[in-house]
Design a protein around this motif. Structure first.
Motif, short mmCIF file in Angstrom:
data_model
loop_
_atom_site.label_atom_id
_atom_site.label_comp_id
_atom_site.label_asym_id
_atom_site.label_seq_id
_atom_site.Cartn_x
_atom_site.Cartn_y
_atom_site.Cartn_z
N SER A 161 7.94 -24.43 -6.88
CA SER A 161 8.18 -24.22 -6.11
C SER A 161 8.07 -24.45 -4.73
O SER A 161 7.41 -24.98 -3.38
CB SER A 161 7.91 -22.87 -5.54
OG SER A 161 6.50 -22.27 -6.27
N SER A 162 6.20 -25.25 -5.28
CA SER A 162 5.47 -26.38 -4.21
C SER A 162 4.89 -26.82 -4.63
O SER A 162 4.45 -27.28 -6.20
CB SER A 162 3.99 -25.55 -3.62
OG SER A 162 3.83 -25.10 -4.90
N GLU A 189 11.42 -30.07 1.33
CA GLU A 189 11.62 -29.22 2.27
C GLU A 189 12.10 -28.43 2.54
O GLU A 189 12.29 -26.79 2.81
CB GLU A 189 10.18 -29.67 3.59
CG GLU A 189 9.95 -29.00 4.08
CD GLU A 189 8.81 -29.57 4.90
OE1 GLU A 189 8.82 -29.27 6.51
OE2 GLU A 189 7.91 -30.45 4.50
N LYS A 238 11.34 -25.89 -0.58
CA LYS A 238 10.63 -26.05 -1.31
C LYS A 238 9.59 -26.42 -0.14
O LYS A 238 9.23 -26.84 0.82
CB LYS A 238 10.30 -27.46 -2.42
CG LYS A 238 11.20 -26.95 -3.10
CD LYS A 238 11.05 -28.32 -3.96
CE LYS A 238 11.91 -28.34 -5.18
NZ LYS A 238 11.76 -27.21 -6.03
N GLN A 239 8.20 -25.64 -0.66
CA GLN A 239 6.84 -26.05 0.22
C GLN A 239 6.26 -26.95 -0.08
O GLN A 239 5.86 -27.94 -1.08
CB GLN A 239 5.13 -24.40 -0.61
CG GLN A 239 4.35 -25.27 1.46
CD GLN A 239 3.33 -23.47 0.36
OE1 GLN A 239 3.70 -22.74 -0.14
NE2 GLN A 239 2.44 -23.59 0.42
N THR A 283 3.24 -30.43 0.64
CA THR A 283 2.78 -30.91 1.65
C THR A 283 2.49 -32.41 1.17
O THR A 283 2.66 -33.25 -0.31
CB THR A 283 0.99 -30.52 1.03
OG1 THR A 283 1.29 -28.98 1.85
CG2 THR A 283 0.34 -31.24 2.35
N HIS A 301 4.15 -30.73 7.00
CA HIS A 301 2.48 -30.50 6.42
C HIS A 301 2.13 -32.22 5.26
O HIS A 301 2.85 -32.03 5.03
CB HIS A 301 2.44 -30.15 5.70
CG HIS A 301 2.56 -27.98 6.04
ND1 HIS A 301 2.43 -27.40 6.64
CD2 HIS A 301 4.44 -27.63 5.37
CE1 HIS A 301 3.37 -26.76 7.21
NE2 HIS A 301 4.29 -26.24 6.17
N SER A 356 -0.66 -25.83 -5.40
CA SER A 356 0.60 -26.47 -5.15
C SER A 356 1.27 -26.32 -7.18
O SER A 356 -0.03 -26.20 -7.48
CB SER A 356 0.71 -28.12 -5.03
OG SER A 356 -0.15 -28.59 -5.42
#
Length: 239
Positions: A14-15, A91, A95-96, A98, A115, A179
Motif C-alpha cells: 500500500s506504500s 499513486e 498507493k502511497q 514517495t 511526494h 513504507s
C-alpha cells in the motif's frame, strides 16, 4: 519468475518508496551521467567545475560550464516518459508513493507525483546566496550569468554541487521507515550517501526490488534483482 514476483510485491504494497537514478530519465533523452558509458566517465574534470569551490572561485565560467554540461537550455524540451507516468499511475491508483530521486531534471514532479524528494536538488531553479531570493528556469536562461534582480549577486543553482551538503537524507530515511516496499530503479548505486539508503532499508528488513540495466555493487541487499532495460520492464509490469 522474478518479474511476476516483483509485480505481485508492488501490487500488494500500500506504500512504496521509490529510489530513482539516471536510468529513469534516459528515455526522455536526458543522458546518463554515471553509467559505464555515461558523460561523467568521459571527463572527470566535470566534477571540479560543477563544485561549490569552483562556483565561488569563478562564478561566470562556472555558469557557462554548468549550462553546457547539464544542457540547461534544453530542459524545456524534455518531458516525462512512461516510467515517470507509471510511478504517477501507482499513486493515482491509491498507493502511497514517495519518490527519492538522484535526478535533477524535475520530471517526477512534472509527471504529477505528489511526494518527491529531490535528493540532489534541481536544475529548474537557483537561489541568491546573498539575499535568498529564488528564481525559476526562464530567468536562468535570460543571461549567460544569471544574477539576482534585487542585489545583483550571481545566483547559485539549486543543484547539490560537489562539496555541498546533502540536506534531504533524513527525510529520505523517514520515507523508507514508513513504507512497506522499497523499489530502486535505474541507478548504479555508486554515489554516496544516496547509496546508503538501500542499506538502511535492508537494516529495517524492508522488502526491496532493484531494476537496473547492469549489476550494481549492492545487488545482494535486494530480494529481487532484474537486469534489463527499465522502459521494457515497466511496460511488462503494467500488463
Amino acid at each position: 519468475m522474478h518479474l511476476e514476483t516483483a509485480a505481485k510485491m508492488i501490487a500488494d504494497a500500500s506504500s512504496v518508496t521509490i529510489l530513482t537514478g539516471a536510468g529513469v530519465s534516459t528515455a526522455s533523452g536526458i543522458p546518463d551521467f554515471r553509467s559505464t558509458n555515461g558523460l561523467w566517465t568521459a571527463d572527470e574534470a566535470r566534477e571540479y567545475y560543477i563544485s561549490n569551490h569552483y562556483f565561488y572561485k569563478d562564478p561566470v565560467d562556472f555558469w557557462q560550464k554548468y549550462k553546457d554540461i547539464f544542457r540547461v537550455k534544453l530542459l524545456k524540451d524534455y518531458g516525462p516518459n512512461h516510467v515517470h507516468r507509471y510511478l504517477r499511475d501507482l499513486e493515482v491508483n491509491g498507493k502511497q508513493i514517495t519518490v527519492i530521486t538522484q535526478n535533477v531534471d524535475g520530471l517526477h514532479t512534472l509527471a504529477g507525483n505528489e511526494h518527491v524528494i529531490e535528493y540532489h536538488g534541481t536544475l529548474n531553479s537557483a537561489t541568491c546566496p546573498n539575499c535568498g531570493s529564488s528564481y525559476d528556469l526562464p530567468h536562468l536562461l535570460t543571461a549567460e550569468t544569471p544574477v539576482c534582480e534585487k542585489c545583483v549577486h550571481v545566483l547559485k543553482p539549486d543543484v547539490v554541487l560537489f562539496g555541498d551538503p546533502i540536506t534531504e537524507h533524513d527525510k529520505a530515511e523517514q520515507a523508507i521507515q514508513q513504507s512497506e516496499l522499497v523499489l530502486v530503479l535505474g541507478t548504479s548505486l555508486l554515489v554516496s550517501p544516496f547509496n546508503m539508503l538501500p542499506e538502511y532499508a535492508n537494516s529495517l528488513g524492508k522488502p526491496s526490488i532493484l531494476i537496473n540495466r547492469e549489476p550494481t555493487v549492492m545487488d545482494e541487499l535486494f530480494d529481487i534483482v532484474i537486469y534489463d532495460d527499465l522502459s521494457k520492464i515497466v511496460q511488462q509490469l503494467q500488463k
